[in-house]
Motif scaffolding. Sequence first.
Motif, short mmCIF file in Angstrom:
data_model
loop_
_atom_site.label_atom_id
_atom_site.label_comp_id
_atom_site.label_asym_id
_atom_site.label_seq_id
_atom_site.Cartn_x
_atom_site.Cartn_y
_atom_site.Cartn_z
N ILE A 1 45.97 -0.31 15.87
CA ILE A 1 46.74 -1.43 16.08
C ILE A 1 48.19 -1.03 16.39
O ILE A 1 48.75 -0.29 15.69
CB ILE A 1 46.90 -2.55 15.13
CG1 ILE A 1 45.33 -3.04 14.70
CG2 ILE A 1 47.62 -3.79 15.33
CD1 ILE A 1 45.23 -3.99 13.38
N ASP B 1 43.49 -0.71 5.89
CA ASP B 1 44.50 -0.20 6.76
C ASP B 1 45.49 0.87 6.37
O ASP B 1 45.76 0.87 5.33
CB ASP B 1 45.44 -1.47 7.00
CG ASP B 1 44.68 -2.51 7.96
OD1 ASP B 1 43.58 -2.51 8.49
OD2 ASP B 1 45.56 -3.54 8.15
N CYS C 1 49.10 2.48 7.71
CA CYS C 1 50.07 2.51 8.57
C CYS C 1 50.65 3.70 8.94
O CYS C 1 51.26 4.35 7.82
CB CYS C 1 51.07 1.43 8.06
SG CYS C 1 50.43 -0.09 7.73
N THR D 1 48.71 1.59 13.17
CA THR D 1 48.02 1.15 11.97
C THR D 1 46.34 1.28 12.28
O THR D 1 45.97 1.00 13.47
CB THR D 1 48.20 -0.43 11.60
OG1 THR D 1 49.56 -0.64 11.16
CG2 THR D 1 47.25 -0.74 10.44
N ARG E 1 42.67 1.02 11.30
CA ARG E 1 41.82 0.10 10.42
C ARG E 1 40.58 0.68 10.43
O ARG E 1 40.06 1.05 11.29
CB ARG E 1 41.76 -1.49 10.99
CG ARG E 1 41.02 -2.39 10.29
CD ARG E 1 41.03 -3.65 10.47
NE ARG E 1 42.56 -4.17 10.06
CZ ARG E 1 43.32 -5.27 10.66
NH1 ARG E 1 42.68 -6.10 11.37
NH2 ARG E 1 44.28 -5.41 10.23
N ILE F 1 46.63 -9.17 9.79
CA ILE F 1 48.09 -8.58 9.68
C ILE F 1 48.03 -7.11 9.55
O ILE F 1 47.54 -6.36 8.56
CB ILE F 1 48.82 -9.14 8.48
CG1 ILE F 1 48.98 -10.73 8.76
CG2 ILE F 1 50.47 -8.41 8.45
CD1 ILE F 1 49.95 -11.61 7.91
N PRO F 2 48.62 -6.10 10.22
CA PRO F 2 48.36 -4.61 10.27
C PRO F 2 48.96 -4.11 9.01
O PRO F 2 49.99 -4.60 8.41
CB PRO F 2 49.38 -4.40 11.39
CG PRO F 2 49.37 -5.21 12.29
CD PRO F 2 49.41 -6.73 11.51
N GLY F 3 48.21 -3.38 8.08
CA GLY F 3 48.64 -2.81 6.97
C GLY F 3 48.07 -3.80 5.94
O GLY F 3 47.98 -3.18 4.75
N LEU F 4 47.61 -4.85 6.23
CA LEU F 4 47.20 -5.75 5.05
C LEU F 4 45.78 -6.16 5.27
O LEU F 4 45.12 -7.28 4.71
CB LEU F 4 48.10 -6.91 4.68
CG LEU F 4 49.61 -6.57 4.55
CD1 LEU F 4 50.42 -7.75 4.64
CD2 LEU F 4 49.71 -5.80 3.20
N THR F 5 44.96 -5.62 6.35
CA THR F 5 43.59 -6.12 6.65
C THR F 5 43.76 -7.51 6.89
O THR F 5 44.48 -8.07 7.66
CB THR F 5 42.63 -5.60 5.70
OG1 THR F 5 42.58 -6.51 4.48
CG2 THR F 5 42.79 -4.15 5.31
#
Lengths: 331, 676, 278
Positions: free
Chosen positions: A70, A241, A243, A248, A250, C50-54
């Motif tokens: 992402i 995830d 970053c 990011t 996943r 949400i990127p970083g929080l799955t």
Amino acid sequence: MLKQLDRADIDHLLDSLHTAYRLQIPQQLPDGTRHLSPYTPTSVLSLSGEIVHRKPTSFFFPQVQKLVSIDPTGHARDLQKVEKPLALFGLNRADLMGIQFLDRFFLAAPADDIYLSLRQDALLIGLTGFSGPDKSFLPLSTGNCDIELVALAGHWLALGHSTIGKKLLDPYARGLNSELEELRQRDENSSGDLELLQQASHLLMNDLVPDSFWAEIAGRCILCSGCNMVCPTCSCFCVQDRCFEETTERSRVWDSCQFDAFMREASGHNPLGTEALRTRRRIHHKLAADIERWGEPGCVACGRCDRSCPTGIGMMAVAGEIVKRYGAGRR
Amino acid sequence: MNTTLTTCPYCGTGCNFYLLHDDIGQLTGLEPAANHPVTRGQLCVKGWNAHAFVGHPDRLQTPLIRKNGQLQPTDWQTALDLLHDKLRTIATRQGPDSLMFLSSAKVSNEENYLLMKLARAGYGTNNIDHCARLCHSSTVTGLVETLGSGAMTNSLSCFAETDLIFVIGSNTTEQHPLIGSRILQAVQQGAQLIVADSRRIRLSQHADLHLRHQNGSDIALLNGMMRHISQEGLEDRTFITQRTENFSALQQALEPFTPEYVATITGLSSQQIMDAARLFAEADRAMIVYAMGITQHSHGVDNVRAVSNLALLTGNLGRPGTGINPLRGQNNVQGACDMGALPDVYTGYQRVADPQIREKFSAAWGVPLPETPGQMSTHAIEAAAAGKLCGMLVLGENPVVSDANQTLVYQAFEKLDFLAVIDIFMTETAQLADLVLPAACYAERDGTFTSTERRVQRGRKAVEPPGQARADWQIIAELLRRCGLKGDYTDPAEIMNEIASLTPSYGGIEYSRLEGEGLQWPCSDNTDPGTPILHTRTCTRGKGHFSPVTYRPPQEMPDLEFPLLLNTGRTAFHWHTGSMTRRSHLLDREERQAFVEINPTDAEKYQLAERQQLKVTSRRGSVSVRARLTERVPPGQVFIPFHFAESAANVLTNNALDPESGIPEFKVCAVRIEAC
Amino acid sequence: MTEERSLYNPKSCRILAVSDLTPQEKLFRLQLNDGSPLNHLPGQFVQISIPGLTEAPISIASSPTCADYFEIGVRKTGLLTNALHRLQPGAQIGIRGPFGRPFQLEALPGKQLLLLAGGCGLAPLRSLIQYCQNQPSVYASVHILYGARSPQDLLFKDELLHWKIIDHFSCQYTVDQNPSGSCYDGQTGLLTQLLDGVQIDTENCCAVLVGPPPMYRPIIRQLRSKGLVGPQQIMLSLERQMRCGVGKCGHCTIEHLSCCCDGPIFWLEEIEQLRGAL
Ligand SMILES: Cc1cc2nc3c(=O)[nH]c(=O)nc-3n(C[C@H](O)[C@H](O)[C@H](O)COP(=O)(O)OP(=O)(O)OC[C@H]3O[C@@H](n4cnc5c(N)ncnc54)[C@H](O)[C@@H]3O)c2cc1C
Ligand code: SF4
Ligand code: SF4
Ligand code: FES
């Protein structure tokens, strides 16, 4: 048509495969672990021995696998497709059943495209017959591979089960059907483990195993998650995830139903909230729920969880205990 | 998929696994080694996740220098020049002993060796120590006195050959899971098990006897058992006469410890004490297993002496299936001690105070060496807080979260003129530093580690370190060079050759011999197959020495103001201050925040509910943690793991130190609890 | 145009509006960036990314009959939901879905509907209520019964009043505790007490339950005793931890079923015998 290969033919076959495929063959690692490793012209092929240590399904469903990346604007990109398909050489019957099980699971609608991207076009080559530890006999496959090599004393019978498998075997000499028939006979009486599983499964589906049993077994579980990590049909994953500056990433990561947080919810409520329930799930899911859902048990009797469980409560050990305690005499 | 065999970076069991990595140099998982004698195709949950933190985006990638209060990127040349310059200047101006070097049980033998060489030969101080101070310093002090060697006497394979296992102060299935599993397997095979632990740990479910004695009352319990053993005539007379000394002193010291008296101290019944004594003494081969429950007390060394006395009294030494088995926590805490990352010894426990030894090292390194033993890390923290220390180099440790009494540790670091930290993540300690250097982690460098059973094994490089990060040995070698010492090692194998040449117990260790199973020291030359069991004919020191001890209560016990006893430790899923495991997704998900275990009866007494956020306060500070009601802890005791920096258990703990080993009393202090 | 896109690849989505429902819950109005409708059915959920929080599974709280946007009601419980609460209109999030088996709409026409919600469960149920609201006369009657912990935890307060006055509709709500000094003048007590007062047309009634796990057993017992014993009379939503939403990750399984694709909406008889379902 049945074919026959000698040792040089096998080398020839491997050599012809490795340009078009990412070919993996059984090799001995430094401590003797038998492992599917990348083929190189100098690799030493192991044509008999224990089942390859790491589950072959890990090639299609690896321990860590990227799902999407992402970018900072929130735009998600699909991953790039892999260049060359995989070819796995040296799979025994249990491992082929494991792949078949996982295929059905991941490709059931909606099909998992991440799994498919690695599985599509992959070539499976079975190795059965006298290819077990000390060249002991391993049962034949059920035909769920492209090519099956059946080891005999000094040569290998080769069966092409798929179109592409047949084509690859074209160049080789004909084999004797009588030799194959003889092995098929032998096959009949080599399914002791599967029978034990069936009995345990019957007891589970009829709810004949009390909760106290699960509590007792759970008392011996040290929560290593190894049984799930090594199981070729375990498919549970969690998502992480990470970053980095630009993107990011996943990924999915093998999960284990033996973890308390596997089903724990934000409120603290946990449908699998005790070790006993989780231990029950580990066995029940494979021997009862999977049968209910897929018509077949999720355990292919590969023996890996019994080997990797530090406290001796792998599937076969537990199934054996179930049958011993709640089976005999009651049926 | 490429494979690299290496040693687990977590506990001291010494499991081996293959790291799997792809063609672009990323780890994609791991697989236990099938034929390794310790691993046998099995790992614990931390082992199964040991690849997970390696490629984490938080990894340190460039050297950082503090400018205008901020840590800012710089290049290696500048960073190393500055580091050397600062250390050299302090050594010249304030004297070498105003420097302190903290080494690490996470780095290799070679790296520990180089750092201790750097401290001693490079900057002229014996002020070097590492976290063994906080875990097994009591063992080293105690067992060196009684047996002549501080190491685990027996091997892990002995669990398959024993009749009885006595586990005291070790939650083995969680902290050394693959040793815990061997204990469970031994029990399945018919071995008997005694567990002495105030908490209801998993092993206790399988025990023939579970003794929930009061924390800190181990000496009373052990003395009581020994007294009863001699009363009943169950001691091993032959062993005592032939192999030990000072027995009559022991007998005298045991006299007051009648079952009734011991019962009042331990909270056990006198029957339990007599049962335990009989059960233990009647076993032909008995192993004693212990860990932090014995060592982390203000009387930790005495605890170890008592354990040693019990083994000697019953002749459980020097044979398969017996022995005194202190389990080492970190994967290389044994090695860091062996390498002399301690203030009073060089490699192989060769004493700094011995002029001949000093001469040997001085000749080998080509510089004169300081004579007086250095400071222990715990004393160094006190000295720094008192303004008596100027500079510190911390290699791969996070004392801000792991040392007792965090407030004091913060004071100490604030007072320093200069603090440099070498680490793989920006730990709480690194955040305070003037200089931070990025290191390669276990998967990114070669080296050797020594496990709890003295097994020296290879760690192997699988992937490249992130960014500009470098292997610790390369970083230290640069400093050695700047000090005018040999710094041009081509690889760790060359460093090991230097170690072997100076260390009798490692004399036969060389890389070519470490393929496969590794070697268990002592291993004196390159024909020596190593030593699975110590003290077989005689003890390292000659006779086994009975060292009588008497009971002293912990320094701070619950009272009216602080009515509960706080016990601290670890969980199965996290490692120490969490810098690695909290960055491993599955482990982090399992335990994401700090909790306090409280017995339901206490919860009722103080009206606390499950999952309620609580404030726990000791004389030294308070933290906020979530309540977890459980029978695991007995009434009157609470337990908090020390992994979680944001609610650090070590804000509460008492830095009361053992007078001999300098270990803090992590296992006992007094707290009160209220809703917050 | 059919775009080949991974099962796991979230679509971009814009937050149009955010409003407070309670101190813990917010309502988000969302629209896909390409303007296309979500094409969901009441009872389905989406995976919010949400990127970083799955990701987290969140039920759709609005009816598909509104095509311009869709809404979700979110309680802050953990990492992702807290981050979501901090976002403002205009912010971008990712979305996968809609997923899951919806409320069994085809079984409802002509029936007396008992729609029972507890706590946060009113959010998913609202999609069904709105759906019914658009065609009230299709049902014999619609009874909404809702229980929250306290007056300040009541969701959709305005709509609760509005639902009271629609033809064929009735709407009652209650709170477990009414702290002294609050200006709430509605009912206090358990949801079961509200249910006591409802006249049930046993043969022709269908009950729909959405709420926290502890709510189900007592309500089901009560419905049974009131005569709802036939098949297809009680429908409920089962929530589990969900990572994929498409039947692959295994987190939401109950014995052989996956809540994310076999559910989250089930007929009671489908899951009643399954260990751990209720
Ligand atoms: C079908 C379905 C519909 C839902 N609809 C709504 C809704 O409309 N509104 C709403 O506010 N909430 C809804 N939830 C619950 C919501 O998904 C969780 O509150 C959310 O996932 C928590 O994520 P988090 O990242 O904020 O918390 P985290 O920080 O990830 O998690 C905190 C805790 O929650 C657990 N957890 C993680 N994921 C879930 C999960 N999916 N469900 C339950 N617990 C979880 C974690 O293990 C952890 O213990 C729904 C859940 C499901 C399964
Ligand atoms: S392998 Fe054995 S000990 Fe490990 S989680 Fe599975 S059952 Fe438990
Ligand atoms: S038991 Fe120790 S060495 Fe073995 S895998 Fe676990 S943490 Fe690593
Ligand atoms: S959410 Fe993944 S299987 Fe249901």
